[in-house]
Write a protein that holds these residues in place. Structure first.
Motif, PDB file in Angstrom:
ATOM      1  N   CYS A   6      13.445  11.692  -8.357  1.00 28.41           N
ATOM      2  CA  CYS A   6      12.538  12.304  -8.963  1.00 28.41           C
ATOM      3  C   CYS A   6      12.275  13.550  -8.379  1.00 28.41           C
ATOM      4  O   CYS A   6      12.684  13.890  -7.535  1.00 28.41           O
ATOM      5  CB  CYS A   6      11.399  11.883  -8.970  1.00 28.41           C
ATOM      6  N   HIS A   8       9.874  15.219  -7.109  1.00 25.90           N
ATOM      7  CA  HIS A   8       8.926  15.616  -5.894  1.00 25.90           C
ATOM      8  C   HIS A   8      10.006  15.462  -4.953  1.00 25.90           C
ATOM      9  O   HIS A   8       9.851  15.447  -3.983  1.00 25.90           O
ATOM     10  CB  HIS A   8       7.897  14.327  -5.904  1.00 25.90           C
ATOM     11  N   THR A  57      -2.086   5.909   0.757  1.00 20.37           N
ATOM     12  CA  THR A  57      -1.529   5.976  -0.376  1.00 20.37           C
ATOM     13  C   THR A  57      -3.346   6.496  -0.670  1.00 20.37           C
ATOM     14  O   THR A  57      -2.986   6.989  -1.994  1.00 20.37           O
ATOM     15  CB  THR A  57      -2.423   4.205  -0.824  1.00 20.37           C
ATOM     16  N   PHE A  60      -2.805  10.450  -1.603  1.00 19.32           N
ATOM     17  CA  PHE A  60      -2.355  10.680  -2.410  1.00 19.32           C
ATOM     18  C   PHE A  60      -2.721  10.745  -3.138  1.00 19.32           C
ATOM     19  O   PHE A  60      -3.444  11.795  -4.211  1.00 19.32           O
ATOM     20  CB  PHE A  60      -1.474   9.945  -2.516  1.00 19.32           C
ATOM     21  N   HIS A  61      -3.893   9.311  -3.791  1.00 19.00           N
ATOM     22  CA  HIS A  61      -4.981  10.000  -5.361  1.00 19.00           C
ATOM     23  C   HIS A  61      -6.460  10.892  -4.911  1.00 19.00           C
ATOM     24  O   HIS A  61      -6.439  10.892  -6.047  1.00 19.00           O
ATOM     25  CB  HIS A  61      -5.786   8.323  -5.106  1.00 19.00           C
ATOM     26  N   GLY A  64      -3.526  13.986  -4.721  1.00 23.06           N
ATOM     27  CA  GLY A  64      -2.365  13.916  -5.452  1.00 23.06           C
ATOM     28  C   GLY A  64      -0.848  14.472  -4.817  1.00 23.06           C
ATOM     29  O   GLY A  64      -0.092  14.835  -5.116  1.00 23.06           O
ATOM     30  N   PRO A  66       2.548  13.621  -3.031  1.00 21.75           N
ATOM     31  CA  PRO A  66       2.758  12.298  -4.284  1.00 21.75           C
ATOM     32  C   PRO A  66       3.592  11.533  -2.669  1.00 21.75           C
ATOM     33  O   PRO A  66       4.077  10.674  -2.542  1.00 21.75           O
ATOM     34  CB  PRO A  66       4.007  12.562  -5.088  1.00 21.75           C
ATOM     35  N   CYS A  80       7.881   8.309  -3.174  1.00 22.08           N
ATOM     36  CA  CYS A  80       6.842   8.973  -4.130  1.00 22.08           C
ATOM     37  C   CYS A  80       6.011   8.049  -4.868  1.00 22.08           C
ATOM     38  O   CYS A  80       6.517   7.590  -5.774  1.00 22.08           O
ATOM     39  CB  CYS A  80       8.132  10.344  -5.003  1.00 22.08           C
ATOM     40  N   TYR A  81       5.115   8.247  -4.269  1.00 22.28           N
ATOM     41  CA  TYR A  81       4.102   7.467  -5.727  1.00 22.28           C
ATOM     42  C   TYR A  81       3.856   7.642  -6.149  1.00 22.28           C
ATOM     43  O   TYR A  81       3.649   6.588  -6.790  1.00 22.28           O
ATOM     44  CB  TYR A  81       2.376   7.641  -4.659  1.00 22.28           C
ATOM     45  N   GLU A  82       3.922   9.263  -7.165  1.00 22.48           N
ATOM     46  CA  GLU A  82       3.757   9.328  -8.398  1.00 22.48           C
ATOM     47  C   GLU A  82       4.700   8.369  -9.402  1.00 22.48           C
ATOM     48  O   GLU A  82       5.090   7.997 -10.285  1.00 22.48           O
ATOM     49  CB  GLU A  82       4.214  10.952  -8.832  1.00 22.48           C
ATOM     50  N   ASP A  83       6.178   8.501  -8.707  1.00 22.28           N
ATOM     51  CA  ASP A  83       7.146   8.005  -9.145  1.00 22.28           C
ATOM     52  C   ASP A  83       7.725   7.002  -9.252  1.00 22.28           C
ATOM     53  O   ASP A  83       8.675   5.986  -9.289  1.00 22.28           O
ATOM     54  CB  ASP A  83       8.633   8.920  -9.541  1.00 22.28           C
ATOM     55  N   GLU A  84       6.994   6.067  -7.519  1.00 17.67           N
ATOM     56  CA  GLU A  84       7.156   4.753  -6.953  1.00 17.67           C
ATOM     57  C   GLU A  84       9.077   5.299  -7.165  1.00 17.67           C
ATOM     58  O   GLU A  84       9.572   4.000  -6.935  1.00 17.67           O
ATOM     59  CB  GLU A  84       7.063   4.058  -8.171  1.00 17.67           C
TER      60      GLU A  84
END
Length: 89
Positions: A6, A8, A57, A60-61, A64, A66, A80-84
């Motif tokens: 990704c 990120h 985590t 991240f929430h 933002g 990531p 990357c949390y957003e795109d796992e």
């Protein structure tokens, strides 16, 4: 065929590393942690999802931001949390 990373993860130019070996938020509340992760946007080091408070985590929430890097000795990976997505470096 390898999955494309990704944006990120590919945007990380220099890995931020942990300043200390503590979860900054757990220290504030007298909590405990198992493993540490360092935010690649702001550099804060927080506890992982296996820890009771899951501060990385939550960060991240809230922000933002990531991408985190493992702050554990001998581990060299990003998440990357957003795109796992996971990537080793």
């Amino acid at each position: 065929m390898a999955e494309k990373l990704c944006n990120h993860l590919t945007a990380i130019e220099e890995i931020k590393t942990a300043e200390g070996r503590v979860c900054e938020e757990c220290v504030k509340i007298g909590g405990r942690w198992l493993h540490l992760r360092t935010c690649q946007e702001c550099g804060v080091t927080l506890c992982c999802d296996s820890s009771p408070n899951r501060h990385a985590t939550a960060h991240f929430h809230e922000t933002g931001h990531p991408v985190v890097a493992s702050a554990e000795p001998g581990e060299q990976w990003l998440w990357c949390y957003e795109d796992e997505q996971f990537a080793e470096y």
